[in-house]
Design a protein around this motif. Structure first.
Motif, PDB file in Angstrom:
ATOM      1  N   LEU A  70       0.855  -1.190   0.000  1.00  0.00           N
ATOM      2  CA  LEU A  70       0.000   0.000   0.000  1.00  0.00           C
ATOM      3  C   LEU A  70       0.889   1.237   0.000  1.00  0.00           C
ATOM      4  N   VAL A  71       0.775   2.030  -1.060  1.00  0.00           N
ATOM      5  CA  VAL A  71       1.684   3.159  -1.260  1.00  0.00           C
ATOM      6  C   VAL A  71       0.887   4.398  -1.687  1.00  0.00           C
ATOM      7  N   PRO A  72       0.418   5.186  -0.734  1.00  0.00           N
ATOM      8  CA  PRO A  72      -0.214   6.459  -1.093  1.00  0.00           C
ATOM      9  C   PRO A  72       0.801   7.401  -1.739  1.00  0.00           C
ATOM     10  N   ALA A  73       0.303   8.378  -2.470  1.00  0.00           N
ATOM     11  CA  ALA A  73       1.196   9.279  -3.197  1.00  0.00           C
ATOM     12  C   ALA A  73       0.559  10.654  -3.344  1.00  0.00           C
ATOM     13  N   ALA A  74       1.403  11.647  -3.552  1.00  0.00           N
ATOM     14  CA  ALA A  74       0.959  13.007  -3.872  1.00  0.00           C
ATOM     15  C   ALA A  74       1.923  13.590  -4.887  1.00  0.00           C
ATOM     16  N   VAL A  75       1.417  14.481  -5.739  1.00  0.00           N
ATOM     17  CA  VAL A  75       2.226  15.054  -6.807  1.00  0.00           C
ATOM     18  C   VAL A  75       2.197  16.575  -6.763  1.00  0.00           C
ATOM     19  N   LEU A  76       3.218  17.157  -7.377  1.00  0.00           N
ATOM     20  CA  LEU A  76       3.258  18.600  -7.576  1.00  0.00           C
ATOM     21  C   LEU A  76       3.381  18.897  -9.068  1.00  0.00           C
ATOM     22  N   PHE A  77       3.090  20.133  -9.430  1.00  0.00           N
ATOM     23  CA  PHE A  77       3.021  20.559 -10.828  1.00  0.00           C
ATOM     24  C   PHE A  77       4.368  21.138 -11.247  1.00  0.00           C
ATOM     25  N   ASP A  78       5.040  20.477 -12.194  1.00  0.00           N
ATOM     26  CA  ASP A  78       6.308  21.002 -12.707  1.00  0.00           C
ATOM     27  C   ASP A  78       6.386  20.883 -14.226  1.00  0.00           C
ATOM     28  N   VAL A  79       5.226  20.695 -14.882  1.00  0.00           N
ATOM     29  CA  VAL A  79       5.230  20.359 -16.301  1.00  0.00           C
ATOM     30  C   VAL A  79       5.436  21.565 -17.225  1.00  0.00           C
ATOM     31  N   MET A  80       5.575  22.771 -16.638  1.00  0.00           N
ATOM     32  CA  MET A  80       5.873  23.953 -17.455  1.00  0.00           C
ATOM     33  C   MET A  80       7.348  24.027 -17.825  1.00  0.00           C
ATOM     34  N   LEU A  81       8.165  23.194 -17.189  1.00  0.00           N
ATOM     35  CA  LEU A  81       9.611  23.273 -17.356  1.00  0.00           C
ATOM     36  C   LEU A  81      10.083  22.206 -18.344  1.00  0.00           C
ATOM     37  N   GLY A  82      10.234  22.579 -19.597  1.00  0.00           N
ATOM     38  CA  GLY A  82      10.683  21.625 -20.596  1.00  0.00           C
ATOM     39  C   GLY A  82       9.533  20.826 -21.185  1.00  0.00           C
ATOM     40  N   ASP A  83       9.837  19.670 -21.739  1.00  0.00           N
ATOM     41  CA  ASP A  83       8.868  18.822 -22.432  1.00  0.00           C
ATOM     42  C   ASP A  83       7.948  18.143 -21.423  1.00  0.00           C
ATOM     43  N   MET A  84       6.683  18.554 -21.397  1.00  0.00           N
ATOM     44  CA  MET A  84       5.754  18.027 -20.397  1.00  0.00           C
ATOM     45  C   MET A  84       5.512  16.522 -20.551  1.00  0.00           C
TER      46      MET A  84
END
Length: 347
Positions: free
Chosen positions: A112-126
């Motif tokens: 069981l592995v919960p996860a969270a993400v942040l937004f960094d797709v503006m930097l280079g090839d998304m």
């Protein structure tokens, strides 16, 4: 300018992997600024979560509610790549299964592995973002050694202080800290991609964030907003501070949830504004119980907020400047501080 308190933050020698039963690993992409970080507890840890930001990107958070069945998890993944980055947790699940870790279901084990993400797709090839292979690689790199900090792992593409536009922002990153009281350790790992500015939690001094229009100095977004300056429109979910606070104390699931709640006080000491409509601020809590003791929730909550505040500041203090396509370089605290000191010497 670097004062003694900044030095105190920079010299802090605690880290989350000092918590018994915890290992930490990073994967950092060589193709663009992004990556993921894992906090592993293969033997299981009682877990909680508190989501304060209004634009979160998460996986497996519902199972952490205190009233739900499952009591323990086997790892947490923090990743860049926005919603696509959640795929990295699949790699962590696969790696943990290979180690024999997970919830016993008779015919096998389910990590069981919960996860969270942040937004960094503006930097280079998304289209380049952390995937299952990245999560697996981060697990392979995990150890109890001090984790790398700054522009690595989930903090590789982190950017802070975007209230008045990306062109006036600064580089964020990932940081860690820990404290030990009477044989019990509490540690934090925080990836700071905040919309707001970051402050020294001890002195309240502004460290990094939105810059003046000429880019040469810090603006102080809080004061600017209070004086009526209009923020630029911000894409919802394009900011977020995510992290893990872990302890080797013995905790129940409701207590782990409460530790996640109070850990957010550390974000509020280091980030302003925080928990905005454009942030997905999420903190997980883990309790391995491997110290065999507890300190009581008053002390543990105080420690949790403290290490989160320190880790958040270190994420910015240790970040590295980064060139941004079609823009100038996103400066780090180190670069802006260097220019400030050089300017003072030249006066």
């Amino acid at each position: 300018m670097t004062d003694s308190t900044h030095t105190h933050l920079l010299n802090h020698d605690g880290h989350i992997a000092r918590v018994q039963g915890i290992t930490v690993g990073h994967f950092t992409s060589q193709q663009r600024p992004t990556g993921c970080s894992v906090v592993l507890c293969p033997e299981g840890a009682v877990a909680g979560v508190d989501v304060r930001g209004a634009a979160p990107g998460t996986r497996e958070t519902d199972l952490l509610h205190p009233s739900n069945l499952v009591q323990t998890v086997h790892g947490i993944v923090l990743a860049g790549g926005s919603a696509w980055g959640l795929d990295s947790a699949t790699g962590a699940v696969r790696w943990l299964e290979e180690q024999g870790a997970g919830l016993n279901i008779g015919v096998g084990r389910i990590p069981l592995v919960p996860a969270a993400v942040l937004f960094d797709v503006m930097l280079g090839d998304m289209k380049i973002r952390p995937d299952a292979a990245a999560g697996y690689a981060a697990c392979q790199a995990a150890s109890s050694a001090r984790p790398a900090e700054g522009s690595v792992g989930a903090g590789a593409g982190a950017v802070i202080g975007k209230i008045f536009g990306w062109q006036r922002a600064m580089k964020g990153g990932i940081g860690t800290a820990s404290l030990t009281v009477r044989g019990v350790t509490v540690g934090a790992l925080v990836a700071c991609n905040a919309l707001g500015d970051v402050f020294n939690p001890y002195t309240g001094q502004l460290l990094a964030g939105a810059r003046t229009p000429d880019g040469q100095a810090l603006l102080n977004a809080r004061d600017a907003l209070l004086h009526g300056l209009e923020p630029q429109p911000i894409l919802a979910g394009s900011n977020t501070t995510i992290g893990v606070v872990a302890t080797d104390a013995v905790l129940t699931k409701p207590q782990a949830h409460r530790m996640a709640v109070t850990a957010h006080d550390g974000l509020a000491r280091s980030i302003n504004p925080v928990h905005t409509m454009s942030d997905g601020d999420t903190l997980f809590a883990l309790a391995t119980g491997q110290s065999g003791q507890t300190l009581g929730m008053m002390t543990l909550s105080t420690m949790a907020a403290e290490v989160v505040a320190i880790a958040t500041a270190r994420a910015v203090l240790l970040a590295q400047s980064m060139p941004v396509p079609q823009q100038t370089v996103l400066p780090s605290w180190q670069e802006l501080n260097h220019h400030s000191m050089r300017g003072e010497r030249n006066e």
